[in-house]
Design a protein around this motif. Structure first.
Motif, PDB file in Angstrom:
ATOM      1  N   ASP A  78     -10.029   4.101 -10.737  1.00 23.37           N
ATOM      2  CA  ASP A  78     -10.786   4.087  -9.211  1.00 23.37           C
ATOM      3  C   ASP A  78     -10.923   5.647  -8.907  1.00 23.37           C
ATOM      4  O   ASP A  78     -10.155   6.434  -8.895  1.00 23.37           O
ATOM      5  CB  ASP A  78      -9.786   3.742  -8.348  1.00 23.37           C
ATOM      6  CG  ASP A  78     -10.096   3.375  -6.826  1.00 23.37           C
ATOM      7  OD1 ASP A  78     -10.851   4.485  -6.492  1.00 23.37           O
ATOM      8  OD2 ASP A  78     -10.198   2.276  -6.300  1.00 23.37           O
TER       9      ASP A  78
ATOM     10  N   GLU B 114      -7.704  -6.697  -3.200  1.00 21.72           N
ATOM     11  CA  GLU B 114      -7.106  -5.293  -3.668  1.00 21.72           C
ATOM     12  C   GLU B 114      -8.161  -4.189  -3.350  1.00 21.72           C
ATOM     13  O   GLU B 114      -7.481  -3.172  -2.986  1.00 21.72           O
ATOM     14  CB  GLU B 114      -7.432  -5.581  -5.304  1.00 21.72           C
ATOM     15  CG  GLU B 114      -6.095  -6.405  -5.761  1.00 21.72           C
ATOM     16  CD  GLU B 114      -6.307  -6.911  -7.302  1.00 21.72           C
ATOM     17  OE1 GLU B 114      -5.368  -7.379  -7.826  1.00 21.72           O
ATOM     18  OE2 GLU B 114      -7.523  -6.378  -7.753  1.00 21.72           O
ATOM     19  N   GLN B 115      -9.404  -4.537  -3.380  1.00 23.81           N
ATOM     20  CA  GLN B 115     -10.335  -3.210  -3.081  1.00 23.81           C
ATOM     21  C   GLN B 115     -10.309  -3.095  -1.424  1.00 23.81           C
ATOM     22  O   GLN B 115     -10.126  -1.806  -0.981  1.00 23.81           O
ATOM     23  CB  GLN B 115     -11.774  -3.677  -3.133  1.00 23.81           C
ATOM     24  CG  GLN B 115     -11.953  -3.617  -4.647  1.00 23.81           C
ATOM     25  CD  GLN B 115     -11.466  -2.430  -5.372  1.00 23.81           C
ATOM     26  OE1 GLN B 115     -11.939  -1.221  -4.900  1.00 23.81           O
ATOM     27  NE2 GLN B 115     -11.005  -2.376  -6.461  1.00 23.81           N
TER      28      GLN B 115
ATOM     29  N   LEU C 182       0.299   0.184  -5.853  1.00 25.49           N
ATOM     30  CA  LEU C 182      -1.248   0.863  -5.654  1.00 25.49           C
ATOM     31  C   LEU C 182      -1.540   1.707  -6.560  1.00 25.49           C
ATOM     32  O   LEU C 182      -2.791   1.948  -7.210  1.00 25.49           O
ATOM     33  CB  LEU C 182      -1.344   1.475  -4.099  1.00 25.49           C
ATOM     34  CG  LEU C 182      -2.699   1.966  -3.873  1.00 25.49           C
ATOM     35  CD1 LEU C 182      -3.719   1.121  -3.837  1.00 25.49           C
ATOM     36  CD2 LEU C 182      -2.563   2.813  -2.357  1.00 25.49           C
TER      37      LEU C 182
ATOM     38  N   PHE D 267      -5.933   2.544   2.536  1.00 25.74           N
ATOM     39  CA  PHE D 267      -4.815   3.701   2.195  1.00 25.74           C
ATOM     40  C   PHE D 267      -4.869   4.741   3.503  1.00 25.74           C
ATOM     41  O   PHE D 267      -5.968   5.244   3.539  1.00 25.74           O
ATOM     42  CB  PHE D 267      -4.919   4.411   0.838  1.00 25.74           C
ATOM     43  CG  PHE D 267      -3.909   5.480   0.777  1.00 25.74           C
ATOM     44  CD1 PHE D 267      -2.678   4.932   0.397  1.00 25.74           C
ATOM     45  CD2 PHE D 267      -4.205   6.684   0.618  1.00 25.74           C
ATOM     46  CE1 PHE D 267      -1.807   5.854   0.032  1.00 25.74           C
ATOM     47  CE2 PHE D 267      -3.179   7.290   0.343  1.00 25.74           C
ATOM     48  CZ  PHE D 267      -1.853   7.204   0.007  1.00 25.74           C
TER      49      PHE D 267
ATOM     50  N   THR E 284      -6.890  -0.943  -1.112  1.00 20.05           N
ATOM     51  CA  THR E 284      -7.177   0.346  -1.473  1.00 20.05           C
ATOM     52  C   THR E 284      -7.829   1.022  -0.577  1.00 20.05           C
ATOM     53  O   THR E 284      -7.650   2.212  -0.374  1.00 20.05           O
ATOM     54  CB  THR E 284      -7.859   0.318  -2.750  1.00 20.05           C
ATOM     55  OG1 THR E 284      -7.161  -0.695  -3.701  1.00 20.05           O
ATOM     56  CG2 THR E 284      -8.015   1.685  -3.510  1.00 20.05           C
TER      57      THR E 284
ATOM     58  N   TYR F 298      -6.041  10.432  -3.316  1.00 19.09           N
ATOM     59  CA  TYR F 298      -4.968   9.745  -2.573  1.00 19.09           C
ATOM     60  C   TYR F 298      -3.581  10.391  -3.281  1.00 19.09           C
ATOM     61  O   TYR F 298      -2.601  10.570  -2.506  1.00 19.09           O
ATOM     62  CB  TYR F 298      -4.936   8.441  -3.011  1.00 19.09           C
ATOM     63  CG  TYR F 298      -5.832   7.442  -2.251  1.00 19.09           C
ATOM     64  CD1 TYR F 298      -7.080   7.944  -1.595  1.00 19.09           C
ATOM     65  CD2 TYR F 298      -5.946   6.178  -2.351  1.00 19.09           C
ATOM     66  CE1 TYR F 298      -7.875   7.375  -0.927  1.00 19.09           C
ATOM     67  CE2 TYR F 298      -6.777   5.052  -1.786  1.00 19.09           C
ATOM     68  CZ  TYR F 298      -7.834   5.873  -0.938  1.00 19.09           C
ATOM     69  OH  TYR F 298      -8.633   5.064  -0.442  1.00 19.09           O
TER      70      TYR F 298
ATOM     71  N   ILE G  25      -8.443   7.863  -6.870  1.00 19.76           N
ATOM     72  CA  ILE G  25      -6.904   8.087  -7.079  1.00 19.76           C
ATOM     73  C   ILE G  25      -6.668   9.555  -7.203  1.00 19.76           C
ATOM     74  O   ILE G  25      -5.532   9.921  -6.644  1.00 19.76           O
ATOM     75  CB  ILE G  25      -6.698   7.677  -8.514  1.00 19.76           C
ATOM     76  CG1 ILE G  25      -5.341   7.434  -8.805  1.00 19.76           C
ATOM     77  CG2 ILE G  25      -7.394   8.232  -9.656  1.00 19.76           C
ATOM     78  CD1 ILE G  25      -4.716   6.497  -9.914  1.00 19.76           C
TER      79      ILE G  25
ATOM     80  N   MET H 296      -5.065   1.318  -9.121  1.00 20.22           N
ATOM     81  CA  MET H 296      -6.196   2.304  -8.921  1.00 20.22           C
ATOM     82  C   MET H 296      -6.396   2.957 -10.474  1.00 20.22           C
ATOM     83  O   MET H 296      -7.515   3.146 -11.109  1.00 20.22           O
ATOM     84  CB  MET H 296      -5.868   3.354  -8.138  1.00 20.22           C
ATOM     85  CG  MET H 296      -5.755   2.722  -6.619  1.00 20.22           C
ATOM     86  SD  MET H 296      -5.508   4.101  -5.596  1.00 20.22           S
ATOM     87  CE  MET H 296      -7.206   4.876  -5.344  1.00 20.22           C
TER      88      MET H 296
ATOM     89  N   ILE I 190       0.804  -1.315  -0.081  1.00 18.12           N
ATOM     90  CA  ILE I 190      -0.037  -0.080  -0.085  1.00 18.12           C
ATOM     91  C   ILE I 190       0.926   1.339  -0.022  1.00 18.12           C
ATOM     92  O   ILE I 190       0.506   2.079  -0.602  1.00 18.12           O
ATOM     93  CB  ILE I 190      -1.047  -0.148   1.274  1.00 18.12           C
ATOM     94  CG1 ILE I 190      -2.004  -1.028   1.025  1.00 18.12           C
ATOM     95  CG2 ILE I 190      -1.709   1.310   1.413  1.00 18.12           C
ATOM     96  CD1 ILE I 190      -2.769  -1.382   2.317  1.00 18.12           C
TER      97      ILE I 190
END
Length: 557
Positions: free
Chosen positions: A294, A478-479, A285, A485, A482, A300, A297, A289, A70
């Motif tokens: 995503d 994966e979700q 990551l 984070f 994410t 983040y 993104i 994304m 991550i």
């Protein structure tokens, strides 16, 4: 977080000094580092406990994030990356009972000592300090669980009693988990009567005991999901009194002050400097994304450039040396991105141990969530002091979206897992997008609108429902990762429990050593405590980790 510890110590020490000068007569025959219970201010003790806990959560989250991709991890050899001093600060903030000198010479007293002092004050005073003790025991319980998760064995039964146990032994992890759950029972009893705060600064919930009681139950959920205790997990869920909405999210709020003390999010303080960004973001990551489109993104990550050498710009040996390198065979065989993610997502891959080039105004910085930085509106400006949200971000600790993933993990069928994952994604994206308003100069219109968010979630759930076996588990993991984070303490646990996702980038080094199943004991404690012997490897498993021994597990390592 290194600077944040210093500021915590300064604030607590300054507060203690101010209180002593203004409200008490100091007996100079008594050491200020050995105050009796009746000389201590319960509100300052509670402050110290909360701040030590918040500091520990940031440090532990960073470690969990690095190992699970991550965040970016520097260094090719796991054992060398995480030496014996890795947990020194976390341990001392938990257990220390006197002077601890991390470099600035200020007083630092650990959570255990202060919780014990608060209990003594509550027992001996006519004033009811149940709120102070209940909050403190809640935080203490959570910290004990996390220390077990990351170290395997920790001190509890002989802790905080140096006269009787000058060299405390370690307790096995299962017994410490049981003790932590017992502490939560005590905390619940203390908080159930809605005790008065008596002027205490509740840095998390503003004195709302109903939210603390939800947290108590949610930490129980954390224990039950970690140990696979379905019956007790479902009992808490059935009762309904746990963190289930963003209004109850457990997080630490940072400020915007740069000096005396610096209250900004530690990642903001590190990345938003006159000399540019200093943190490398995780290629794994960012690429995940980007490929998924995503909606989170742009919140983040903040890009300082629109192209990355070796991906959609010419390779550049000076600023991104690996853009000219031939990937090693294990990266080629796996089809992994070795160096460059396109569209200006300029980070590093797991284990990259190259030196620091002059790329501070090119590498991707932390964004507006959760660090209070800039929203990425494709303006490709540079970072700097005060820009974006000024650092007024949060340390996410336990969010309602995390809890929905826990519920999905414990669900009995894939239909329920899909429903709960949908709920988790809806809550996560809504919370993340709410941070856009911190960056008042950003053009938020370039972000995903409601229709795009719905389409994203629908697509993830459709892919999950259509997948089988490892593919299904990878989508879920994966979700989850994410969503974690910024607050990834539980990612490390999930990865060791399940081995998913198997899609994570391998280490740059083909033979990086066994993946750490636990960390080394804090070297400061090993040196001063004759009861402890340092581990020779990091392959010792936590009591709840029943998977095959290293190095065959987790399979992606």
């Amino acid at each position: 977080m290194k600077n944040y510890l210093k500021y915590i110590s300064m604030v607590f020490f300054a507060g203690l000094t101010f209180n002593a000068c203004e409200t008490t007569e100091l007996d100079l025959r008594v050491s200020p580092n050995d105050l009796a219970a009746d000389q201590a201010d319960p509100n300052l003790l509670l402050n110290s406990i909360q701040l030590a806990y918040a500091s520990n959560m940031d440090a532990i989250s960073d470690l969990g994030a690095e190992l699970t991709r991550i965040d970016y991890m520097f260094g090719r050899d796991y054992f060398n990356n995480y030496p014996g001093d890795t947990f020194n600060g976390i341990w001392s903030r938990t257990y220390s009972s006197g002077f601890n000198d991390p470099g600035d010479g200020t007083v630092q007293v650990g959570m255990f000592t202060n919780v014990s002092t608060l209990e003594t004050i509550n027992d001996e005073s006519e004033t009811d300090y149940s709120f102070h003790v209940g909050v403190s025991k809640t935080l203490q319980a959570h910290m004990l669980m996390l220390l077990v998760d990351y170290l395997g064995e920790v001190t509890f039964s002989e802790a905080g009693n140096p006269e009787e146990f000058p060299a405390p032994n370690l307790d096995d992890g299962a017994s410490v988990y049981a003790a932590a759950l017992a502490l939560l029972d005590e905390a619940e009893g203390l908080l159930s009567g809605s005790p008065l705060t008596l002027g205490a600064d509740d840095l998390f919930y503003g004195g709302d005991t109903s939210k603390w009681l939800k947290l108590v139950n949610t930490i129980r959920l954390k224990a039950y999901v970690t140990t696979g205790d379905t019956a007790n997990f479902n009992a808490v869920i059935a009762d309904g009194n746990y963190i289930s909405s963003a209004d109850d999210d457990f997080e630490f709020q940072y400020g915007t002050s740069e000096l005396q003390p610096d209250t900004r999010h530690p990642d903001y303080a590190t990345d938003y400097t006159p000399s540019g960004a200093n943190i490398y973001q995780s290629n794994w990551l960012m690429e995940l994304m980007l490929d998924n489109d995503d909606p989170r993104i742009r919140y983040y990550f903040y890009r300082q450039t629109d192209a990355t050498p070796g991906a959609d710009a010419d390779p550049n040996e000076e600023t991104l040396a690996c853009s000219l390198a031939v990937p090693p065979q294990h990266y080629i065989d796996g089809g992994f991105t070795y160096c460059s993610v396109p569209n200006g997502y300029w980070g590093r891959s797991h284990g990259n141990n190259e030196g620091t080039p002059p790329d501070n105004f090119f590498r991707t910085a932390v964004g507006v969530y959760p660090a209070g930085g800039r929203f990425d509106d494709s303006s490709f400006g540079v970072v700097g002091l005060g820009v974006g949200g000024g650092g007024a971000g949060i340390e996410p600790i336990i969010l309602s979206s995390y809890v929905d993933f826990w519920r999905a993990d414990m669900a009995g069928n894939d239909a329920d897992r899909a429903t709960l994952m949908r709920s988790a994604l809806e809550k996560s994206i809504a919370k993340v997008q709410s941070f856009g308003s911190l960056d008042v100069n950003a053009d938020l219109s370039v972000g995903a609108d409601a229709a795009a968010v719905t389409a994203y979630i629908d697509g993830i759930i459709a892919d999950f429902n259509a997948a089988t076996g490892d593919d299904k588990e990878n989508i879920f993991a994966e979700q989850y990762f994410t969503t974690l984070f910024g607050g990834a303490t539980e990612a490390y646990n999930y990865y060791r429990k399940t081995g998913y996702p198997t899609t994570v980038l391998p280490n740059w080094e083909p033979n990086p050593g066994a993946f750490p199943r636990t960390f080394l004991y804090p070297q400061n404690e090993v040196v001063t405590n004759p009861s402890l012997t340092q581990k020779e490897t990091m392959t010792q498993q936590v009591f709840w980790d029943t998977n095959p021994a290293s190095p065959t597990f987790p399979p992606a390592n």
